[in-house]
Design an enzyme around this catalytic site. Structure first.
Site, PDB file in Angstrom:
ATOM      1  N   LYS A   1       0.843  -1.201   0.000  1.00  0.00           N
ATOM      2  CA  LYS A   1       0.000   0.000   0.000  1.00  0.00           C
ATOM      3  C   LYS A   1       0.875   1.248   0.000  1.00  0.00           C
ATOM      4  O   LYS A   1       2.070   1.182   0.314  1.00  0.00           O
ATOM      5  CB  LYS A   1      -0.912  -0.004   1.231  1.00  0.00           C
ATOM      6  CG  LYS A   1      -0.158  -0.033   2.551  1.00  0.00           C
ATOM      7  CD  LYS A   1      -1.097  -0.110   3.740  1.00  0.00           C
ATOM      8  CE  LYS A   1      -0.306  -0.081   5.048  1.00  0.00           C
ATOM      9  NZ  LYS A   1      -1.179  -0.006   6.229  1.00  0.00           N
TER      10      LYS A   1
ATOM     11  N   TYR B   1      16.469  30.056  -0.316  1.00  0.00           N
ATOM     12  CA  TYR B   1      15.419  30.964   0.144  1.00  0.00           C
ATOM     13  C   TYR B   1      15.648  31.419   1.581  1.00  0.00           C
ATOM     14  O   TYR B   1      15.986  30.623   2.460  1.00  0.00           O
ATOM     15  CB  TYR B   1      14.056  30.274   0.068  1.00  0.00           C
ATOM     16  CG  TYR B   1      13.563  30.006  -1.328  1.00  0.00           C
ATOM     17  CD1 TYR B   1      13.224  31.045  -2.182  1.00  0.00           C
ATOM     18  CD2 TYR B   1      13.422  28.698  -1.788  1.00  0.00           C
ATOM     19  CE1 TYR B   1      12.759  30.788  -3.468  1.00  0.00           C
ATOM     20  CE2 TYR B   1      12.955  28.426  -3.070  1.00  0.00           C
ATOM     21  CZ  TYR B   1      12.624  29.481  -3.902  1.00  0.00           C
ATOM     22  OH  TYR B   1      12.160  29.229  -5.170  1.00  0.00           O
TER      23      TYR B   1
END
EC number: 5.1.1.5
Length: 371
Positions: A39, A266
């Site tokens: 999954k 940044y």
């Protein structure tokens, strides 16, 4: 999301390590059958990549969370046994029967609704029993008995093939709640008809409690441990007995010498204190390399090199000891020289658990089986 196949960043998956972990898990748990949870993109390792090699690695069946994961496996030509762990909308019951999925059912009402729309293909049913996870499944013996009786009375549409519960804390050193759930499980199933698939052992139960689960320990339904992560992170079992199943690698795309006093990335959260060689890597939080991993030590040419500056969506920077040519390999998770970066190292650095690290890896990351 598009897979970036024309980029150096990739996950290298080891088939031999997966096979080793499968056999080790069977040995420790005593389980004769192992179903591997694939999954959430096989915990980030690659749904189809892992599913295609699972059988030859000793896996006896696959477990997914949602119907679409199972369908994707079938459409890839894989005919292995597949368990759908999560609930599905009743209107999709005919699809589940068409693809021969063992389908999890949590209520009698669901069965009654499905009975009205199923055709000639029987639905293989896996009954969910809630012993304390409090997620899905019936909680009372009466409700469970009613479900079983309904399945028997409507055997033209249903095949009663599986029953399970899920332990919430089987990897916890304090096993009080596990014992409570275990006792509740045996109380609920006592005297009732059991199907051929009785499965309760998740990774923690398989590794630490299999002998406490008589009659219910022949199937291991596991994920974490087979992907090389010790469920208790070394508290209840040895970490070094499992093998890492992947390495995450990239390569320098740009290298430049930056003078002292310059901000990197940044917000200029990192400022060079001296002239510094800076390398750029084509990986960022858009790939699942999260902001929490800032300042982690990467491995280049057998040396530890600190990642610097804020991690951007697609790129990040690393401080180099000297100039390296563009294309130089960088290991984020894995071995380089005498050093190794493990999921546990990244967990200690970031606070993100190992299984959440891998599940976060996005579809953009190229995944390749290397042995």
């Amino acid at each position: 999301m598009v897979e970036a196949i024309h980029r150096s960043t990739r996950i290298e998956f080891s088939k031999s390590s997966l096979a080793y972990n499968v056999q080790y898990t069977k040995q420790v748990s005593g389980a004769k059958t192992l179903w591997l949870a694939v999954k959430s993109n096989a915990y980030g390792h690659g749904l189809l990549q892992v599913s295609k090699i699972a059988r030859e690695c000793g896996v006896d069946g696959l477990a997914v969370s949602v119907l679409d994961e199972g369908i994707a496996i079938r459409q890839a030509g894989i005919d292995d046994f597949i368990l759908i762990l999560g609930p599905i909308d009743v209107k999709y019951a005919p699809i589940a029967s068409k693809y021969h999925f063992l389908t999890t059912v949590s209520s009698l009402d669901w069965l009654k609704s499905a009975d009205k729309i199923l055709g000639k293909e029987k639905l293989s049913v896996n009954l969910a029993v809630d012993t304390g996870m409090n997620r899905i499944g019936v909680r009372s013996k009466k409700d469970l008995k009613d479900e079983i009786e309904f399945l028997q009375e409507h055997s033209d549409h249903f095949s009663y093939d599986g029953i399970f519960t899920h332990f919430a804390s089987s990897d916890n050193p304090d096993d009080h709640y596990f014992q409570r759930q275990k006792n509740r499980w045996y109380e609920l199933i006592d005297g009732l008809i059991m199907p051929r698939y009785v499965h309760v052992m998740n990774s923690g139960a398989a590794m630490y409690h299999s002998k406490e689960l008589p009659g219910c320990n022949s199937i291991a339904r596991v994920g974490t441990v087979v992907y090389g992560v010790e469920p208790s992170e070394g508290v209840l079992g040895p970490i070094d007995k499992l093998k890492p199943v992947f390495e995450l690698k990239s390569a320098l795309t740009f290298v430049k010498k930056i003078p002292a006093g310059e901000g990197i990335s940044y917000g200029s959260k990192f400022v060079t204190s001296r002239d510094t060689w800076i390398g750029t890597l084509p990986i960022g939080y858009g790939d699942g390399w999260l902001a929490e991993y800032q300042d982690f030590q990467l491995l280049i040419d057998g040396q530890k090199c600190r990642q610097v500056g804020q991690i951007a969506m697609d790129q990040m920077m690393v401080a180099l000891p000297h100039e390296y040519p563009i294309g130089t390999e960088v290991t984020l998770i894995g071995k380089s020289g005498k050093y190794e970066n493990t999921l546990y190292d990244l967990h200690k650095h970031s606070g993100v658990p190992p299984w959440k690290i891998t599940v976060a890896f996005s579809d953009r990351l190229k995944r390749m089986v290397v042995d």
